[in-house]
Design a protein around this motif. Structure first.
Motif, PDB file in Angstrom:
ATOM      1  N   ASP A 130       0.757  -1.080   0.141  1.00 18.29           N
ATOM      2  CA  ASP A 130      -0.033   0.022  -0.153  1.00 18.29           C
ATOM      3  C   ASP A 130       0.928   1.147  -0.150  1.00 18.29           C
ATOM      4  OD1 ASP A 130      -2.099  -1.622  -0.194  1.00 18.29           O
ATOM      5  OD2 ASP A 130      -2.530  -1.314   2.292  1.00 18.29           O
ATOM      6  N   LEU A 131       1.906   1.274   0.738  1.00 15.46           N
ATOM      7  CA  LEU A 131       2.756   2.358   0.836  1.00 15.46           C
ATOM      8  C   LEU A 131       3.437   2.682  -0.663  1.00 15.46           C
ATOM      9  CD1 LEU A 131       4.493   1.934   4.381  1.00 15.46           C
ATOM     10  CD2 LEU A 131       2.641   3.616   3.858  1.00 15.46           C
ATOM     11  N   LEU A 132       3.957   1.555  -1.289  1.00 11.27           N
ATOM     12  CA  LEU A 132       4.736   1.936  -2.520  1.00 11.27           C
ATOM     13  C   LEU A 132       4.026   2.299  -3.558  1.00 11.27           C
ATOM     14  CD1 LEU A 132       6.762  -1.521  -2.482  1.00 11.27           C
ATOM     15  CD2 LEU A 132       7.602   0.586  -2.513  1.00 11.27           C
ATOM     16  N   GLN A 133       2.325   1.887  -3.388  1.00 12.37           N
ATOM     17  CA  GLN A 133       1.365   2.461  -4.356  1.00 12.37           C
ATOM     18  C   GLN A 133       0.906   3.582  -4.093  1.00 12.37           C
ATOM     19  OE1 GLN A 133      -2.259   0.059  -5.623  1.00 12.37           O
ATOM     20  NE2 GLN A 133      -3.209   1.346  -4.051  1.00 12.37           N
ATOM     21  N   GLU A 134       1.030   4.166  -2.665  1.00 12.05           N
ATOM     22  CA  GLU A 134       0.839   5.642  -2.407  1.00 12.05           C
ATOM     23  C   GLU A 134       1.832   6.525  -3.043  1.00 12.05           C
ATOM     24  OE1 GLU A 134      -1.778   7.166  -1.306  1.00 12.05           O
ATOM     25  OE2 GLU A 134      -2.808   5.012  -1.340  1.00 12.05           O
ATOM     26  N   ILE A 135       3.076   5.811  -2.974  1.00  7.06           N
ATOM     27  CA  ILE A 135       4.313   6.799  -3.444  1.00  7.06           C
ATOM     28  C   ILE A 135       4.195   6.912  -5.101  1.00  7.06           C
ATOM     29  CG2 ILE A 135       6.912   6.410  -4.133  1.00  7.06           C
ATOM     30  CD1 ILE A 135       6.977   5.011  -1.205  1.00  7.06           C
ATOM     31  N   GLN A 140       3.793  15.239  -6.672  1.00  7.52           N
ATOM     32  CA  GLN A 140       4.194  15.697  -5.295  1.00  7.52           C
ATOM     33  C   GLN A 140       5.624  15.421  -4.990  1.00  7.52           C
ATOM     34  OE1 GLN A 140       1.319  14.436  -2.157  1.00  7.52           O
ATOM     35  NE2 GLN A 140      -0.310  14.343  -3.642  1.00  7.52           N
ATOM     36  N   ILE A 141       6.094  14.270  -5.419  1.00  2.00           N
ATOM     37  CA  ILE A 141       7.599  13.711  -5.240  1.00  2.00           C
ATOM     38  C   ILE A 141       8.454  13.460  -6.312  1.00  2.00           C
ATOM     39  CG2 ILE A 141       6.701  12.761  -2.845  1.00  2.00           C
ATOM     40  CD1 ILE A 141       6.919  10.098  -4.339  1.00  2.00           C
ATOM     41  N   SER A 142       9.678  13.363  -6.051  1.00  3.07           N
ATOM     42  CA  SER A 142      10.453  13.045  -7.256  1.00  3.07           C
ATOM     43  C   SER A 142      11.589  12.082  -6.946  1.00  3.07           C
ATOM     44  CB  SER A 142      10.967  14.050  -8.056  1.00  3.07           C
ATOM     45  OG  SER A 142      11.682  15.093  -7.327  1.00  3.07           O
ATOM     46  N   THR A 143      12.045  12.144  -5.857  1.00  2.00           N
ATOM     47  CA  THR A 143      13.164  11.397  -5.351  1.00  2.00           C
ATOM     48  C   THR A 143      12.945  10.309  -4.030  1.00  2.00           C
ATOM     49  OG1 THR A 143      13.501  13.041  -3.160  1.00  2.00           O
ATOM     50  CG2 THR A 143      14.328  13.784  -5.305  1.00  2.00           C
ATOM     51  N   ARG A 144      14.089   9.495  -4.011  1.00  2.00           N
ATOM     52  CA  ARG A 144      13.788   8.678  -2.733  1.00  2.00           C
ATOM     53  C   ARG A 144      13.350   8.978  -1.423  1.00  2.00           C
ATOM     54  NH1 ARG A 144      18.836   4.549  -3.766  1.00  2.00           N
ATOM     55  NH2 ARG A 144      18.062   3.594  -5.843  1.00  2.00           N
ATOM     56  N   GLU A 145      14.143  10.342  -1.334  1.00  2.02           N
ATOM     57  CA  GLU A 145      13.867  10.994   0.243  1.00  2.02           C
ATOM     58  C   GLU A 145      12.431  11.577   0.262  1.00  2.02           C
ATOM     59  OE1 GLU A 145      16.648  11.587  -1.882  1.00  2.02           O
ATOM     60  OE2 GLU A 145      18.015  10.476  -0.457  1.00  2.02           O
ATOM     61  N   ASP A 146      11.917  11.951  -0.693  1.00  2.00           N
ATOM     62  CA  ASP A 146      10.564  12.404  -0.873  1.00  2.00           C
ATOM     63  C   ASP A 146       9.506  11.251  -0.765  1.00  2.00           C
ATOM     64  OD1 ASP A 146      11.107  15.065  -1.614  1.00  2.00           O
ATOM     65  OD2 ASP A 146      11.024  14.660  -3.691  1.00  2.00           O
ATOM     66  N   ALA A 147      10.120  10.154  -1.191  1.00  8.59           N
ATOM     67  CA  ALA A 147       9.157   8.769  -1.074  1.00  8.59           C
ATOM     68  C   ALA A 147       9.178   8.222   0.172  1.00  8.59           C
ATOM     69  CB  ALA A 147       9.767   7.953  -2.038  1.00  8.59           C
ATOM     70  N   ILE A 148      10.325   8.463   1.026  1.00 17.04           N
ATOM     71  CA  ILE A 148      10.447   7.984   2.337  1.00 17.04           C
ATOM     72  C   ILE A 148       9.504   8.984   3.379  1.00 17.04           C
ATOM     73  CG2 ILE A 148      12.093   7.650   4.383  1.00 17.04           C
ATOM     74  CD1 ILE A 148      14.256   6.788   2.305  1.00 17.04           C
ATOM     75  N   ALA A 149       9.581  10.120   2.907  1.00 17.71           N
ATOM     76  CA  ALA A 149       8.846  11.265   3.792  1.00 17.71           C
ATOM     77  C   ALA A 149       7.366  11.087   3.733  1.00 17.71           C
ATOM     78  CB  ALA A 149       9.305  12.675   3.320  1.00 17.71           C
ATOM     79  N   ILE A 150       6.776  10.723   2.315  1.00 20.28           N
ATOM     80  CA  ILE A 150       5.440  10.620   2.049  1.00 20.28           C
ATOM     81  C   ILE A 150       5.076   9.368   2.788  1.00 20.28           C
ATOM     82  CG2 ILE A 150       5.208   9.361   0.039  1.00 20.28           C
ATOM     83  CD1 ILE A 150       3.036  11.649  -0.693  1.00 20.28           C
ATOM     84  N   ALA A 151       5.696   8.149   2.614  1.00 24.29           N
ATOM     85  CA  ALA A 151       5.482   6.897   3.376  1.00 24.29           C
ATOM     86  C   ALA A 151       5.255   7.072   4.850  1.00 24.29           C
ATOM     87  CB  ALA A 151       6.747   5.914   2.975  1.00 24.29           C
ATOM     88  N   SER A 152       6.311   7.731   5.195  1.00 22.95           N
ATOM     89  CA  SER A 152       6.415   8.044   6.832  1.00 22.95           C
ATOM     90  C   SER A 152       5.047   8.828   7.323  1.00 22.95           C
ATOM     91  CB  SER A 152       7.532   8.936   7.448  1.00 22.95           C
ATOM     92  OG  SER A 152       8.601   8.228   7.145  1.00 22.95           O
ATOM     93  N   GLN A 153       4.717   9.690   6.498  1.00 26.30           N
ATOM     94  CA  GLN A 153       3.384  10.507   6.637  1.00 26.30           C
ATOM     95  C   GLN A 153       2.320   9.573   6.610  1.00 26.30           C
ATOM     96  OE1 GLN A 153       3.052  13.678   7.546  1.00 26.30           O
ATOM     97  NE2 GLN A 153       0.792  13.478   7.854  1.00 26.30           N
ATOM     98  N   LYS A 154       2.268   8.933   5.758  1.00 24.87           N
ATOM     99  CA  LYS A 154       0.987   7.959   5.680  1.00 24.87           C
ATOM    100  C   LYS A 154       0.993   6.922   6.875  1.00 24.87           C
ATOM    101  CE  LYS A 154      -0.556   9.096   1.659  1.00 24.87           C
ATOM    102  NZ  LYS A 154      -1.871   9.731   1.470  1.00 24.87           N
ATOM    103  N   LEU A 188       1.914   7.796   9.931  1.00 23.16           N
ATOM    104  CA  LEU A 188       1.265   8.530  10.882  1.00 23.16           C
ATOM    105  C   LEU A 188      -0.117   8.812  10.812  1.00 23.16           C
ATOM    106  CD1 LEU A 188       4.328  11.552  11.243  1.00 23.16           C
ATOM    107  CD2 LEU A 188       3.545   9.703  12.772  1.00 23.16           C
ATOM    108  N   GLU A 189      -0.665   8.979   9.711  1.00 23.74           N
ATOM    109  CA  GLU A 189      -1.766   9.114   9.523  1.00 23.74           C
ATOM    110  C   GLU A 189      -2.579   7.737   9.947  1.00 23.74           C
ATOM    111  OE1 GLU A 189      -2.712   9.919   5.442  1.00 23.74           O
ATOM    112  OE2 GLU A 189      -1.724  12.044   5.604  1.00 23.74           O
TER     113      GLU A 189
END
Length: 419
Positions: free
Chosen positions: A386-391, A399-413, A415-416
């Motif tokens: 699910d996290l990979l799909q959201e990325i 919204q994102i373009s880098t690995r760091e962005d991907a890790i950040a958005i996965a972390s946010q998900k 938390l949600e």
């Protein structure tokens, strides 16, 4: 009808010499019919009837030319010789005579025999006359009943040749339609495949449905006949406007699957709109997993498009549309337009599909699952997927373009989700 010798009738085009044939050998069936129609064919397929020693004739030719030999039916004396690009069958005449043998076949156009030594035709059932008139005419009711697949094959050959089934034959097929379910599903599916892939096949499929020949498998086709009729025209228009879509629409989906995407769109139109029932219908006819998956993907995605105008689809919805329909997107376009949508409505989606780098239609990983597990302390689970799909969706939305962005958005998900 010209009796001029054309390619399939000319021994110069055979992979063996005329001297290898017994004097009683006659070329019969499709090769003779297609030669008289000057009809282009692919690989050469020759069928010979001989009065005696059919299997020995095949063995001798195979041995002499180091070709493949297959004994098809020892009791009925039928054997095959296989050359590169050419198949040659030898069969002993049923009933001990050529005329009796021909009289046990299906339609008159398939009962014309050619004697290659004397270069003459033997045509006891006036098959050449029916070729001239473009008619499919049965030899007898009994012959059709003996092998009920011939009922459907009559429609298939009529579609391939552009012929009309003459009235008495059509009525007889209707009278005997209840016999077709006795035939092995694989054989029925093969004939349907030819009809689905043949440009003139749809009118014949609808005729066959109306007389009850194929309705046992496609009981709910009736109200979608107009949509089915429209598919070939729509596919041609879509291909003209977007030439890159022509190839997937017309060519086989897989090397081992002879059906094109357009044929699968036709099949999806013929099946029940209920996906479970459609799947049951296709399983009954022994369709492959790829074909069933294609039909179900089309039905599911097509139904999801109905309540929401295509122009109002969000990036997320577009992403899931492509994820659900996969490689069958061109077929979805044709199916939707045949049902009333406009080609213009699909412009944005088609442009996504035609761009191999498009993040919506052809998403590429931003980060591997292994790296994401390491960074976030995850283990393999549905959550990871699910996290990979959201990325991927976040990348499609810009919204994102880098690995760091991907890790950040996965972390946010996470938390949600309070994880």
């Amino acid at each position: 009808m010209s009796a001029a010798i054309t390619s399939p009738l000319s021994p110069e085009n055979w992979p063996f010499g005329l001297e290898n044939l017994p004097e009683s050998a006659y070329l019969v069936g499709g090769a003779v019919r297609d030669a008289l129609l000057s009809r282009a064919v692919g690989d050469l397929d020759l069928d010979f009837v001989v009065l005696s020693e059919a299997v020995n004739t095949a063995k001798t030719i195979a041995s002499h030319y180091q070709a493949g030999f297959v004994l098809l039916d020892a009791e009925r004396q039928i054997a095959r010789v296989v050359f590169p690009g050419v198949t040659v069958d030898f069969a002993q005449a049923e009933g001990g005579s050529l005329e009796v043998d021909l009289g046990r076949r299906d339609f008159t156009i398939n009962t014309i025999a050619y004697h290659p030594i004397t270069k003459t035709f033997f045509d006891p059932y006036q098959g050449q006359q029916d070729l001239k008139q473009g008619l499919m005419r049965m030899i007898s009711r009994e012959n059709l009943a003996d092998d009920p697949l011939r009922l459907l094959r009559g429609y298939r050959q009529a579609a391939q040749l552009g012929f009309v089934i003459e009235p008495e034959t059509k009525q007889t097929i209707a009278d005997l339609a209840s016999l077709l379910p006795r035939v092995a599903a694989e054989r029925i599916r093969t004939e349907l495949g030819y009809l689905l892939n043949t440009p003139l096949g749809v009118p014949k499929l609808i005729e066959a449905w109306k007389i009850g020949l194929i309705s046992p498998w496609f009981s709910s086709l009736g109200d979608r006949c107009d949509r089915l009729k429209n598919l070939d025209h729509v596919a041609a228009a879509v291909s003209q406007t977007y030439p890159p879509l022509a190839k997937p629409l017309r060519e086989s989906v897989r090397e081992t699957i002879k059906m094109s995407q357009l044929a699968i769109a036709k099949l999806a139109t013929m099946t029940s709109e209920d996906r479970d029932q459609a799947e049951a219908e296709l399983i009954t006819l022994k369709y492959s997993r790829v074909e069933i998956r294609g039909v179900l993907a089309l039905l599911g995605t097509f139904q999801q498009l109905q309540p929401t105008p295509i122009a109002d689809l969000s990036i997320r919805q577009q992403y899931f549309l492509f994820a659900n329909v996969g490689e069958f997107f061109p077929a979805l376009v044709v199916l939707s337009i045949a049902a009333g949508a406009s080609l213009q409505e699909f412009t944005t989606l088609i442009n996504h599909y035609l761009n191999p780098d498009d993040a919506i239609a052809h998403p590429q990983p931003v980060i591997s699952g292994k790296l994401l597990m390491a960074k976030l302390g995850l283990s393999p689970s549905p959550l990871l997927g699910d996290l990979l799909q959201e990325i991927q969706i976040a990348k499609a939305e810009g919204q994102i373009s880098t690995r760091e962005d991907a890790i950040a958005i996965a972390s946010q998900k996470m938390l949600e989700l309070n994880l």
